[in-house]
Write a protein that holds these residues in place. Structure first.
Motif, mmCIF file in Angstrom:
data_model
loop_
_atom_site.group_PDB
_atom_site.id
_atom_site.type_symbol
_atom_site.label_atom_id
_atom_site.label_comp_id
_atom_site.label_asym_id
_atom_site.label_seq_id
_atom_site.Cartn_x
_atom_site.Cartn_y
_atom_site.Cartn_z
ATOM 1 N N ARG A 1 5.097 9.156 6.176
ATOM 2 C CA ARG A 1 3.935 8.267 6.202
ATOM 3 C C ARG A 1 2.836 8.834 7.089
ATOM 4 N N ASN A 2 3.215 9.525 8.170
ATOM 5 C CA ASN A 2 2.212 10.084 9.088
ATOM 6 C C ASN A 2 1.745 11.476 8.675
ATOM 7 N N GLY A 3 2.197 11.948 7.529
ATOM 8 C CA GLY A 3 1.756 13.231 7.015
ATOM 9 C C GLY A 3 2.662 14.403 7.334
ATOM 10 N N ALA A 4 3.649 14.198 8.179
ATOM 11 C CA ALA A 4 4.572 15.285 8.497
ATOM 12 C C ALA A 4 5.310 15.714 7.229
ATOM 13 N N SER B 1 8.377 2.807 4.984
ATOM 14 C CA SER B 1 8.755 3.278 6.304
ATOM 15 C C SER B 1 7.774 2.830 7.370
ATOM 16 N N ILE B 2 8.238 2.936 8.624
ATOM 17 C CA ILE B 2 7.339 2.731 9.753
ATOM 18 C C ILE B 2 6.673 4.069 10.068
ATOM 19 N N LEU B 3 5.617 4.033 10.844
ATOM 20 C CA LEU B 3 4.800 5.214 11.043
ATOM 21 C C LEU B 3 5.570 6.369 11.662
ATOM 22 N N ASP C 1 -1.888 11.785 -2.153
ATOM 23 C CA ASP C 1 -3.228 11.238 -2.268
ATOM 24 C C ASP C 1 -3.075 9.724 -2.234
ATOM 25 N N ASN C 2 -3.307 9.148 -1.080
ATOM 26 C CA ASN C 2 -3.092 7.705 -0.931
ATOM 27 C C ASN C 2 -4.051 6.895 -1.795
ATOM 28 N N ALA C 3 -5.224 7.444 -2.058
ATOM 29 C CA ALA C 3 -6.199 6.734 -2.888
ATOM 30 C C ALA C 3 -5.746 6.653 -4.341
ATOM 31 N N LYS C 4 -4.969 7.637 -4.758
ATOM 32 C CA LYS C 4 -4.497 7.676 -6.147
ATOM 33 C C LYS C 4 -3.043 7.243 -6.272
ATOM 34 N N ASN C 5 -2.434 6.840 -5.147
ATOM 35 C CA ASN C 5 -1.017 6.446 -5.169
ATOM 36 C C ASN C 5 -0.160 7.540 -5.806
ATOM 37 N N ALA C 6 -0.362 8.763 -5.350
ATOM 38 C CA ALA C 6 0.338 9.876 -5.979
ATOM 39 C C ALA C 6 0.827 10.868 -4.944
ATOM 40 N N PRO D 1 0.826 -1.205 0.000
ATOM 41 C CA PRO D 1 0.000 0.000 0.000
ATOM 42 C C PRO D 1 0.861 1.257 0.000
ATOM 43 N N PHE D 2 0.482 2.198 -0.801
ATOM 44 C CA PHE D 2 1.226 3.454 -0.957
ATOM 45 C C PHE D 2 1.324 4.200 0.354
ATOM 46 N N SER D 3 0.339 4.050 1.217
ATOM 47 C CA SER D 3 0.304 4.791 2.472
ATOM 48 C C SER D 3 1.455 4.436 3.403
ATOM 49 N N ARG D 4 2.171 3.363 3.141
ATOM 50 C CA ARG D 4 3.277 2.950 4.001
ATOM 51 C C ARG D 4 4.626 3.483 3.533
ATOM 52 N N TYR D 5 4.592 4.412 2.596
ATOM 53 C CA TYR D 5 5.824 4.967 2.057
ATOM 54 C C TYR D 5 5.967 6.445 2.390
ATOM 55 N N ALA D 6 7.185 6.822 2.737
ATOM 56 C CA ALA D 6 7.540 8.231 2.771
ATOM 57 C C ALA D 6 7.890 8.639 1.350
#
Length: 124
Positions: A52-55, A99-101, A71-76, A27-32
């Protein structure tokens, strides 16, 4: 994992561009993610990074003018660049790091997945 950057081009000083980087990671959301740039004769430098946490973190030269977002939904991941200056002229590359959170990455050596660069040229 592949990264595909787009959106570069030629713009006059004071203008705006939006760079986009699509990422095949799941999942893209797990990447910095980050944007780096390299001008001729200069070293590669961080422009902006989003964890990954938005910082987010910006180079001093980008603060107040550039905005990184994802945009995690669009992997972008995007880089909105406003008030562009001739000194912003460079090849811009996107990079990713699984990355980790709580991780925080800003150095080029920390990112292990790179996309091809996109040229941004700002005319005076």
């Amino acid at each position: 994992v592949q990264l595909q950057a787009s959106g570069g081009g030629l713009v006059q000083a004071g203008g705006s561009l939006r760079l986009a980087c699509t990422v095949s990671a799941r999942p893209f959301s797990r990447y910095a993610e980050a944007w780096f740039r390299q001008a001729p004769g200069k070293e590669r430098e961080l422009v902006a990074a989003i964890q990954r946490n938005g910082a987010v973190e910006y180079a001093d030269s980008a603060k107040g003018r550039f905005t990184i977002s994802r945009d995690n939904a669009k992997n972008a991941v995007y880089l909105d660049m406003n008030s562009l200056k001739p000194e912003d002229t460079a090849v811009y590359s996107c990079a990713a790091k699984h990355s980790i959170l709580t991780a925080y990455y800003t150095l080029a050596d920390q990112f292990d997945i790179w996309g091809q660069g996109t040229q941004v040229t700002v005319s005076s």
